[in-house]
Design a protein around this motif. Sequence first.
Motif, mmCIF file in Angstrom:
data_model
loop_
_atom_site.group_PDB
_atom_site.id
_atom_site.type_symbol
_atom_site.label_atom_id
_atom_site.label_comp_id
_atom_site.label_asym_id
_atom_site.label_seq_id
_atom_site.Cartn_x
_atom_site.Cartn_y
_atom_site.Cartn_z
ATOM 1 N N THR A 1 -10.597 6.653 26.482
ATOM 2 C CA THR A 1 -10.590 5.331 27.130
ATOM 3 C C THR A 1 -9.986 5.425 28.525
ATOM 4 O OG1 THR A 1 -10.483 4.184 25.004
ATOM 5 C CG2 THR A 1 -9.753 2.957 26.928
ATOM 6 N N ASP A 2 -8.901 6.169 28.662
ATOM 7 C CA ASP A 2 -8.270 6.339 29.976
ATOM 8 C C ASP A 2 -9.219 7.084 30.928
ATOM 9 O OD1 ASP A 2 -5.895 6.139 31.733
ATOM 10 O OD2 ASP A 2 -5.949 8.333 31.591
ATOM 11 N N PHE A 3 -9.859 8.138 30.438
ATOM 12 C CA PHE A 3 -10.798 8.918 31.248
ATOM 13 C C PHE A 3 -11.953 8.047 31.741
ATOM 14 C CE2 PHE A 3 -14.383 11.788 31.877
ATOM 15 C CZ PHE A 3 -13.818 12.902 32.465
ATOM 16 N N LEU A 4 -12.344 7.081 30.936
ATOM 17 C CA LEU A 4 -13.516 6.250 31.242
ATOM 18 C C LEU A 4 -13.164 4.904 31.875
ATOM 19 C CD1 LEU A 4 -15.486 6.977 27.970
ATOM 20 C CD2 LEU A 4 -15.975 7.892 30.255
ATOM 21 N N LYS A 5 -12.002 4.786 32.481
ATOM 22 C CA LYS A 5 -11.598 3.524 33.122
ATOM 23 C C LYS A 5 -12.678 2.942 34.030
ATOM 24 C CE LYS A 5 -6.614 3.968 33.156
ATOM 25 N NZ LYS A 5 -5.428 4.277 33.955
ATOM 26 N N PRO A 6 -13.340 3.758 34.846
ATOM 27 C CA PRO A 6 -14.375 3.182 35.726
ATOM 28 C C PRO A 6 -15.513 2.506 34.953
ATOM 29 C CG PRO A 6 -13.779 5.380 36.479
ATOM 30 C CD PRO A 6 -13.116 5.185 35.142
ATOM 31 N N GLN A 7 -15.868 3.050 33.791
ATOM 32 C CA GLN A 7 -16.946 2.436 33.021
ATOM 33 C C GLN A 7 -16.517 1.094 32.434
ATOM 34 O OE1 GLN A 7 -16.573 5.935 33.132
ATOM 35 N NE2 GLN A 7 -18.296 5.648 34.506
ATOM 36 N N PHE A 8 -15.241 0.995 32.049
ATOM 37 C CA PHE A 8 -14.744 -0.255 31.479
ATOM 38 C C PHE A 8 -14.537 -1.331 32.545
ATOM 39 C CE2 PHE A 8 -13.622 2.525 27.891
ATOM 40 C CZ PHE A 8 -14.230 1.800 26.881
ATOM 41 N N ALA A 9 -14.598 -0.937 33.817
ATOM 42 C CA ALA A 9 -14.498 -1.921 34.902
ATOM 43 C C ALA A 9 -15.800 -2.697 35.059
ATOM 44 C CB ALA A 9 -14.131 -1.221 36.210
ATOM 45 N N THR A 10 -16.838 -2.271 34.362
ATOM 46 C CA THR A 10 -18.123 -2.968 34.389
ATOM 47 C C THR A 10 -18.307 -3.715 33.066
ATOM 48 O OG1 THR A 10 -19.547 -1.336 33.299
ATOM 49 C CG2 THR A 10 -19.024 -0.958 35.633
ATOM 50 N N PRO A 11 -19.165 -4.721 33.022
ATOM 51 C CA PRO A 11 -19.444 -5.420 31.758
ATOM 52 C C PRO A 11 -20.631 -4.821 31.006
ATOM 53 C CG PRO A 11 -20.398 -6.664 33.561
ATOM 54 C CD PRO A 11 -19.725 -5.452 34.182
ATOM 55 N N HIS A 12 -20.824 -3.504 31.164
ATOM 56 C CA HIS A 12 -22.043 -2.876 30.625
ATOM 57 C C HIS A 12 -21.776 -1.601 29.833
ATOM 58 C CE1 HIS A 12 -24.477 -5.597 33.015
ATOM 59 N NE2 HIS A 12 -23.706 -5.302 34.051
ATOM 60 N N PHE A 13 -20.589 -1.437 29.262
ATOM 61 C CA PHE A 13 -20.254 -0.162 28.629
ATOM 62 C C PHE A 13 -19.632 -0.383 27.251
ATOM 63 C CE2 PHE A 13 -17.321 3.433 27.892
ATOM 64 C CZ PHE A 13 -18.278 4.430 27.790
ATOM 65 N N ALA A 14 -20.005 0.460 26.294
ATOM 66 C CA ALA A 14 -19.448 0.405 24.942
ATOM 67 C C ALA A 14 -19.048 1.808 24.492
ATOM 68 C CB ALA A 14 -20.468 -0.175 23.974
ATOM 69 N N LEU A 15 -17.899 1.898 23.830
ATOM 70 C CA LEU A 15 -17.360 3.163 23.337
ATOM 71 C C LEU A 15 -17.004 2.997 21.863
ATOM 72 C CD1 LEU A 15 -16.215 6.044 24.043
ATOM 73 C CD2 LEU A 15 -14.021 4.891 24.446
ATOM 74 N N THR A 16 -17.398 3.973 21.045
ATOM 75 C CA THR A 16 -17.056 3.941 19.623
ATOM 76 C C THR A 16 -16.613 5.322 19.159
ATOM 77 O OG1 THR A 16 -19.351 4.379 19.021
ATOM 78 C CG2 THR A 16 -18.679 2.079 19.067
ATOM 79 N N LEU A 17 -15.803 5.336 18.104
ATOM 80 C CA LEU A 17 -15.358 6.575 17.475
ATOM 81 C C LEU A 17 -15.303 6.360 15.967
ATOM 82 C CD1 LEU A 17 -14.035 9.430 17.290
ATOM 83 C CD2 LEU A 17 -11.838 8.301 17.735
ATOM 84 N N GLU A 18 -15.828 7.330 15.236
ATOM 85 C CA GLU A 18 -15.720 7.334 13.776
ATOM 86 C C GLU A 18 -15.303 8.727 13.324
ATOM 87 O OE1 GLU A 18 -18.402 6.568 9.766
ATOM 88 O OE2 GLU A 18 -19.414 6.849 11.687
ATOM 89 N N ILE A 19 -14.362 8.781 12.389
ATOM 90 C CA ILE A 19 -13.933 10.050 11.809
ATOM 91 C C ILE A 19 -14.418 10.095 10.363
ATOM 92 C CG2 ILE A 19 -11.972 11.488 11.132
ATOM 93 C CD1 ILE A 19 -10.410 10.306 13.465
ATOM 94 N N ARG A 20 -15.055 11.214 10.005
ATOM 95 C CA ARG A 20 -15.561 11.400 8.648
ATOM 96 C C ARG A 20 -15.084 12.736 8.091
ATOM 97 N NH1 ARG A 20 -21.527 11.261 9.997
ATOM 98 N NH2 ARG A 20 -20.749 11.222 12.095
ATOM 99 N N GLU A 21 -14.807 12.751 6.804
ATOM 100 C CA GLU A 21 -14.457 13.993 6.125
ATOM 101 C C GLU A 21 -15.720 14.704 5.650
ATOM 102 O OE1 GLU A 21 -10.115 13.972 4.155
ATOM 103 O OE2 GLU A 21 -11.667 12.923 3.006
ATOM 104 N N ILE A 22 -15.738 16.006 5.827
ATOM 105 C CA ILE A 22 -16.852 16.836 5.396
ATOM 106 C C ILE A 22 -16.632 17.207 3.924
ATOM 107 C CG2 ILE A 22 -18.023 19.046 5.753
ATOM 108 C CD1 ILE A 22 -16.965 18.882 8.702
ATOM 109 N N ASP A 23 -17.631 17.028 3.114
ATOM 110 C CA ASP A 23 -17.561 17.388 1.705
ATOM 111 C C ASP A 23 -17.573 18.916 1.601
ATOM 112 O OD1 ASP A 23 -18.174 18.088 -0.964
ATOM 113 O OD2 ASP A 23 -19.302 16.235 -1.254
#
Length: 130
Positions: free
Chosen positions: A89-111
């Motif tokens: 999120t800190d690295f992408l500050k310039p993208q968050f300055a626009t109303p056109h950016f979305a960031l998601t994260l999901e963590i999954r365990e491997i069987d």
Amino acid sequence: MPHFTMEYSANLDGAVDFADLCRLVHKVILDTGLFELGAVRVRAIRCEAYAVADLLAENGFIDMSFRVGKGRSEEDRKRTGDAIFAAVTDFLKPQFATPHFALTLEIREIDPVLSWKKNAIHPRLRAQGA
């Protein structure tokens, strides 16, 4: 076996240095102390075709997926996710300055029963004491 993948909209080319972002995530993952160097994989995959929200051409995204082997507590996984999400999120500050950016994260365990691996990197790094 931490595998971190970022899928991103092609319209972020030139706006985000994905090589630097991959190195940042790699460092954050190692800084947790939960993963062995030889196991860490971080990659970014450019998506040519996508449809985001109201379909404006400016809309962009990064969808992050972190797959980890079993054996880490929910608290450790949460702490790792918090650290990664904060750094990205800190690295992408310039993208968050626009109303056109979305960031998601999901963590999954491997069987472990349904996961096969062969890694020639581990022996080399272990011999070096890394």
